[in-house]
Design a protein around this motif. Sequence first.
Motif, PDB file in Angstrom:
ATOM      1  N   LEU A 664       3.962  -4.362  -8.745  1.00 23.76           N
ATOM      2  CA  LEU A 664       4.202  -3.324  -7.743  1.00 23.76           C
ATOM      3  C   LEU A 664       4.764  -3.928  -6.469  1.00 23.76           C
ATOM      4  CD1 LEU A 664       3.873  -0.470  -6.503  1.00 23.76           C
ATOM      5  CD2 LEU A 664       1.498  -1.094  -5.987  1.00 23.76           C
ATOM      6  N   ARG A 665       4.219  -5.067  -6.057  1.00 22.88           N
ATOM      7  CA  ARG A 665       4.689  -5.691  -4.811  1.00 22.88           C
ATOM      8  C   ARG A 665       6.159  -6.082  -4.928  1.00 22.88           C
ATOM      9  NH1 ARG A 665       2.078  -4.158  -1.523  1.00 22.88           N
ATOM     10  NH2 ARG A 665       0.129  -4.863  -2.479  1.00 22.88           N
ATOM     11  N   ASP A 668       8.357  -2.800  -5.075  1.00 25.65           N
ATOM     12  CA  ASP A 668       8.518  -2.170  -3.768  1.00 25.65           C
ATOM     13  C   ASP A 668       9.495  -2.953  -2.907  1.00 25.65           C
ATOM     14  OD1 ASP A 668       7.591  -0.126  -1.785  1.00 25.65           O
ATOM     15  OD2 ASP A 668       6.862  -1.909  -0.730  1.00 25.65           O
ATOM     16  N   CYS A 672      13.236  -1.665  -1.491  1.00 23.10           N
ATOM     17  CA  CYS A 672      13.624  -1.742  -0.071  1.00 23.10           C
ATOM     18  C   CYS A 672      14.912  -2.547   0.105  1.00 23.10           C
ATOM     19  CB  CYS A 672      12.487  -2.365   0.746  1.00 23.10           C
ATOM     20  SG  CYS A 672      11.013  -1.332   0.842  1.00 23.10           S
ATOM     21  N   ILE A 716       5.167   4.945  -5.236  1.00 19.88           N
ATOM     22  CA  ILE A 716       5.299   3.480  -5.281  1.00 19.88           C
ATOM     23  C   ILE A 716       5.088   2.908  -3.883  1.00 19.88           C
ATOM     24  CG2 ILE A 716       6.976   1.606  -5.533  1.00 19.88           C
ATOM     25  CD1 ILE A 716       8.083   3.124  -7.974  1.00 19.88           C
ATOM     26  N   HIS A 717       5.753   3.496  -2.888  1.00 18.03           N
ATOM     27  CA  HIS A 717       5.607   3.012  -1.510  1.00 18.03           C
ATOM     28  C   HIS A 717       4.154   3.159  -1.033  1.00 18.03           C
ATOM     29  CE1 HIS A 717       9.762   2.168  -1.014  1.00 18.03           C
ATOM     30  NE2 HIS A 717      10.184   3.414  -0.881  1.00 18.03           N
ATOM     31  N   ALA A 720       1.839   0.670  -2.681  1.00 21.14           N
ATOM     32  CA  ALA A 720       2.099  -0.686  -2.198  1.00 21.14           C
ATOM     33  C   ALA A 720       1.416  -0.973  -0.862  1.00 21.14           C
ATOM     34  CB  ALA A 720       3.603  -0.914  -2.077  1.00 21.14           C
TER      35      ALA A 720
END
Length: 795
Positions: A664-665, A668, A672, A716-717, A720
């Motif tokens: 996930l990290r 994300d 971006c 997701i954001h 995170a």
Amino acid sequence: MTTQTVKIETHKEVMLDRLRAGRDYEFLTMAQPYLDVRPEDAYVRLMASRSYLKLGLVPAARELLERVPPAIVLPPEFEAVRAALADLPGGPIPWRTHKERFDANLGALTKRGIDVSAIREAWGRHESDYQLFRDEKGADQVRERDAAGRWDWFPTLCDHAVADAERALPDGISANMPGPYAFEGLGLGGYFERIYRATVDTFLGFSCALLVVEPRPARFAALLHLRDWEALLSDERVMLFVGEGCMEAFRSAWDSDLDLPWPQLVMTTGTVPADATPRVADVVEAAANVRENAVRESMQDLGRRYAHRTPQFWAKRFAAALDGSGEPLRILTAVSTHTTFLQHSIRDTKRAFESLGHKCVVLTDDTPYGITGPLTFHNAIRELDPDLFFILDHLRSALETAVPKNLPILTWDQDQLPHVLTRENLQRIAPHDFLAGCSKSRCVAMGCNPAQLLNARVPTCPEQFGGDALSESEQNQYACDVSFVSHASQTPREFHDQECEAYQHPTMTKLLGELFSLLPPMLEQNPVADHHVMTAVLAEAMQRCRLSGLDDEVVRRLRNWYLWRLGDRLFRHQALEWVADWARRTGRSFRIYGRGWEKHPTLSDFAAGPARNGRELLCIYRASRINLQLMPAGFIHQRSLDGLAGGGFFLSRTVPDDLRGKTLRKLDARICELKICNTGELLGHKDDSLRTLLASYVGDWLERGDHYTFDLLTNIHISAELLQPDEAFTDFEEILFDSAERFAEVADHFLTVDAHRREVADRMRQVVIERFSYRSTVDQFLRAMSSYLQTAAAG
């Protein structure tokens, strides 16, 4: 025949019906006013005298025949009846026989610091104006003599115990926090006592105020001879306003206690003269109007005080406080004493704020009946001049009369209360407010600015779970190989049956039946009832029931309550069955703490009763060689955090999302980097690394799942923003199990290799203290809020 005559004759017919029915109390209550108008009616007079004799009230029977207006000539045979009555025994019960009770009741008031001299003096002057009888039914009856020398029953003649028991209780008295209630007189006290008992500790120590107004203290004194009210009168929530000046004292009650709520109902349980002014309800209304004006003027004053504190002001103030170039923040918060966890959470939050160098003041109600009022908030704001108002589970809409509009509010949402997080309430938060907690996805879906929200978990307080080492007796009492703490003892089938009964609709019962049959096999492939699982199961069940659509509120309840709760029970209970089978096979000790497990059809042998918060829970965490965490929401939860902070060791059933934190990290960050702005763009993007990460994170649902109802990119954001278990704990994968066989493997290992178990527990405890404590959490809140304020001020 005049209208008045018709009314009198109708009254007489009803009255005689009561007589023929043997309802003596009702007949006599109607007979007295009738004889005042028709004193010549010898039959009614004789029947009334006979009814009094039947009740054993000889003086009243005698007086009916003796005290006849001079102009009225009764039949000659009445003389013989008079003579017979004159020799009958029976008279009032001397009040002195009840003096000990009277003195004890007054003693209870004296211990509260209440001056009872006016009550004693009034009784000394007027005792002869009151007579006490006990009728043939065993009911106490009191007569009161008026200024003209006439005796009347007070407050009426009846079987008071029956009448008080049959009188309906006020609407709403069964609520968690009913009342307060005001009383005009108490009569003989039975109904008041019912209200008192019905309002004792209705919710976590809350007992509403009961306000009694009695202008005639002698009446109150008579009552105190009849009731054993030492305990009742010792209760500070019973507020008495008796005798001369009682109305003014009653009105002033809200001047002396700003947190005393207004009566929800005024009840007349005594007798009030028709021309009595003012009435209690009028006094309440007038006092409430005065208070409303005072609150409005006070709020206007606070508005002027905070008028110059713009978003730019707050951006600079928070930045300076957090980087050390300015004074620490002054923070005001509030919590009700009529809570459990929230009180503890505010206590721990205050400690955390203060450990960071900020000043924090907590407002709370300090009586069992009080609710912190607007003027108490205002006074505290004037004294502290706060930079921030911090509150749990409430938004600005609930504080509009308490907090000025330019004072920032930081809300920590810990409970996702649906009646709080409504679209209307969210629209009323101010531009300088901030919301942290577990409802960011929901709030964003209702139109909130994501930058004004922070996704956050409820942390632990290491100070509370440090504690002294266990004593030898504690270790012996709580020692076991494996333990689990939860009140979730209801089986999946019991939960399902409860829901079917709640709906009581054939179509819904059929739909629930389909959901109940579809979910377990789905969870064999996907152990957690997440958004994708619930969507697929609900769609299939609706198709089987030939339903083309459902009301949005029904869908929300089916998803967020029925399917999630059912999935939770299946997840937990399946794992517990694995552990129970292992314990039976190996002879290892296994304990399940919580309510209801002793009734479980297959796990009752392991029931250990409820576990009290505090020391007992700490003893369980430390003395159990293995604690279990079995939550489909994931490993990081206050229960596991508290246990780890206390030095416990945990095994946890695997939740797939707990192992996707590192993915996930990266996902994300890549989103971006690519400046992806919406879910459609995310799903259609051709970047290979993005697609690999997305497939790894979403899994099999990537191609067949609904990614728009609950917007994938937004979630997701939001996800995170949280530190995930596989990121936080280096040993995390070692403590997981996803089957009966894997549980047996890891349990046997950690029970055999004590040193490894202690090393893992120590490392995880250190992470919890550093990353999941109240101190680190509220620091994160303040810094996120400060960052938001900087952006808002610049924009």
